[in-house]
Design a protein around this motif. Sequence first.
Motif, PDB file in Angstrom:
ATOM      1  N   GLN A  30       1.012  -1.339   0.219  1.00  0.00           N
ATOM      2  CA  GLN A  30      -0.068   0.011   0.016  1.00  0.00           C
ATOM      3  C   GLN A  30       0.960   1.174   0.105  1.00  0.00           C
ATOM      4  O   GLN A  30       1.595   1.239   0.939  1.00  0.00           O
ATOM      5  CB  GLN A  30      -1.203   0.205   1.302  1.00  0.00           C
ATOM      6  CG  GLN A  30      -1.548  -0.939   1.132  1.00  0.00           C
ATOM      7  CD  GLN A  30      -3.175  -1.290  -0.048  1.00  0.00           C
ATOM      8  OE1 GLN A  30      -3.230  -0.462  -0.715  1.00  0.00           O
ATOM      9  NE2 GLN A  30      -2.959  -2.447  -0.814  1.00  0.00           N
ATOM     10  N   GLU A  31       0.304   1.842  -0.708  1.00  0.00           N
ATOM     11  CA  GLU A  31       1.232   3.785  -0.884  1.00  0.00           C
ATOM     12  C   GLU A  31       1.920   4.387   0.517  1.00  0.00           C
ATOM     13  O   GLU A  31       0.894   4.344   1.375  1.00  0.00           O
ATOM     14  CB  GLU A  31       0.339   4.377  -2.139  1.00  0.00           C
ATOM     15  CG  GLU A  31       0.497   3.637  -3.436  1.00  0.00           C
ATOM     16  CD  GLU A  31       2.084   3.587  -4.075  1.00  0.00           C
ATOM     17  OE1 GLU A  31       3.045   4.723  -3.642  1.00  0.00           O
ATOM     18  OE2 GLU A  31       2.360   3.449  -4.803  1.00  0.00           O
ATOM     19  N   PRO A  32       3.256   4.621   0.814  1.00  0.00           N
ATOM     20  CA  PRO A  32       4.015   4.930  -0.300  1.00  0.00           C
ATOM     21  C   PRO A  32       5.085   3.308  -0.050  1.00  0.00           C
ATOM     22  O   PRO A  32       5.871   3.432  -1.084  1.00  0.00           O
ATOM     23  CB  PRO A  32       4.814   5.851   0.157  1.00  0.00           C
ATOM     24  CG  PRO A  32       4.663   5.652   1.977  1.00  0.00           C
ATOM     25  CD  PRO A  32       2.916   5.241   1.726  1.00  0.00           C
ATOM     26  N   SER A  33       4.112   2.294   0.598  1.00  0.00           N
ATOM     27  CA  SER A  33       4.964   1.057   0.219  1.00  0.00           C
ATOM     28  C   SER A  33       5.103   0.211  -1.175  1.00  0.00           C
ATOM     29  O   SER A  33       4.411   0.387  -1.799  1.00  0.00           O
ATOM     30  CB  SER A  33       4.914   0.292   2.078  1.00  0.00           C
ATOM     31  OG  SER A  33       5.799  -0.989   1.562  1.00  0.00           O
ATOM     32  N   ARG A  34       6.197  -0.340  -1.202  1.00  0.00           N
ATOM     33  CA  ARG A  34       6.508  -0.855  -2.873  1.00  0.00           C
ATOM     34  C   ARG A  34       6.458  -2.498  -2.112  1.00  0.00           C
ATOM     35  O   ARG A  34       6.594  -3.444  -3.449  1.00  0.00           O
ATOM     36  CB  ARG A  34       7.413  -0.185  -3.681  1.00  0.00           C
ATOM     37  CG  ARG A  34       6.497   1.231  -4.380  1.00  0.00           C
ATOM     38  CD  ARG A  34       8.173   1.259  -4.795  1.00  0.00           C
ATOM     39  NE  ARG A  34       7.308   2.646  -5.832  1.00  0.00           N
ATOM     40  CZ  ARG A  34       7.881   4.064  -5.866  1.00  0.00           C
ATOM     41  NH1 ARG A  34       9.707   3.109  -6.009  1.00  0.00           N
ATOM     42  NH2 ARG A  34       7.827   5.114  -6.139  1.00  0.00           N
ATOM     43  N   VAL A  35       6.557  -3.111  -0.732  1.00  0.00           N
ATOM     44  CA  VAL A  35       7.297  -4.144  -0.448  1.00  0.00           C
ATOM     45  C   VAL A  35       5.868  -5.061  -0.425  1.00  0.00           C
ATOM     46  O   VAL A  35       4.177  -4.576  -0.115  1.00  0.00           O
ATOM     47  CB  VAL A  35       7.744  -4.033   0.785  1.00  0.00           C
ATOM     48  CG1 VAL A  35       6.901  -3.836   2.194  1.00  0.00           C
ATOM     49  CG2 VAL A  35       8.101  -5.381   1.268  1.00  0.00           C
ATOM     50  N   ARG A  36       6.203  -6.513  -0.832  1.00  0.00           N
ATOM     51  CA  ARG A  36       4.803  -7.329  -1.211  1.00  0.00           C
ATOM     52  C   ARG A  36       5.688  -8.676  -0.233  1.00  0.00           C
ATOM     53  O   ARG A  36       6.925  -9.251  -0.281  1.00  0.00           O
ATOM     54  CB  ARG A  36       4.943  -7.934  -2.619  1.00  0.00           C
ATOM     55  CG  ARG A  36       5.156  -7.141  -3.879  1.00  0.00           C
ATOM     56  CD  ARG A  36       3.458  -6.291  -3.749  1.00  0.00           C
ATOM     57  NE  ARG A  36       2.764  -5.804  -4.760  1.00  0.00           N
ATOM     58  CZ  ARG A  36       2.602  -4.245  -4.697  1.00  0.00           C
ATOM     59  NH1 ARG A  36       2.762  -3.761  -4.120  1.00  0.00           N
ATOM     60  NH2 ARG A  36       2.147  -3.818  -6.395  1.00  0.00           N
ATOM     61  N   VAL A  37       5.317  -9.387   0.488  1.00  0.00           N
ATOM     62  CA  VAL A  37       5.261 -10.378   0.821  1.00  0.00           C
ATOM     63  C   VAL A  37       4.164 -11.069   1.661  1.00  0.00           C
ATOM     64  O   VAL A  37       2.753 -11.107   0.983  1.00  0.00           O
ATOM     65  CB  VAL A  37       5.356  -9.981   2.586  1.00  0.00           C
ATOM     66  CG1 VAL A  37       5.488 -10.816   3.141  1.00  0.00           C
ATOM     67  CG2 VAL A  37       6.488  -8.619   2.753  1.00  0.00           C
ATOM     68  N   ASN A  38       4.246 -12.991   0.615  1.00  0.00           N
ATOM     69  CA  ASN A  38       3.259 -13.256   0.353  1.00  0.00           C
ATOM     70  C   ASN A  38       3.859 -14.778   1.182  1.00  0.00           C
ATOM     71  O   ASN A  38       5.110 -14.880   0.776  1.00  0.00           O
ATOM     72  CB  ASN A  38       3.187 -13.958  -1.086  1.00  0.00           C
ATOM     73  CG  ASN A  38       2.673 -12.982  -1.631  1.00  0.00           C
ATOM     74  OD1 ASN A  38       1.370 -12.075  -1.233  1.00  0.00           O
ATOM     75  ND2 ASN A  38       1.766 -12.980  -3.267  1.00  0.00           N
TER      76      ASN A  38
END
Length: 137
Positions: A30-38
Amino acid sequence: MKFTTATPTGAGPAAQFTGNVWFDVIVAGQEPSRVRVNTVRFAPGAHTFWHRHVLGQTLHVVAGVALVGTRDGVVFEAHPGETVVCPPGEEHWHGATPELFMQHLAIWETDGSDAPETTWLEEVTEEQYSAARTRSA
């Protein structure tokens, strides 16, 4: 502070995975973050297709033994508590051994553009998946 609602578990699509794979989205950037974790769970023998990430990918093994293959033919084993860092643009695959379920956290970022953060390539051959393994880099 914000609590988020868990999304339903998804099945890994056949165009990107061999075998049965399930994933839960933990963080969707979610902005401003660009990290993805699954959290990703692989049935015995299941693995990804070849792929690469614009900004790289980090895999943290939670359970089982992870296999991580590189284009030079090396297949690494990673055990629970170990973390594998795949550099930006490196073509690789990862998955479970034929004998055990495997679970890892997959962590990657987007670059903020509309371009896909992951480029999916061809299926891993049986010869590539079954290549001799090495314990660590």
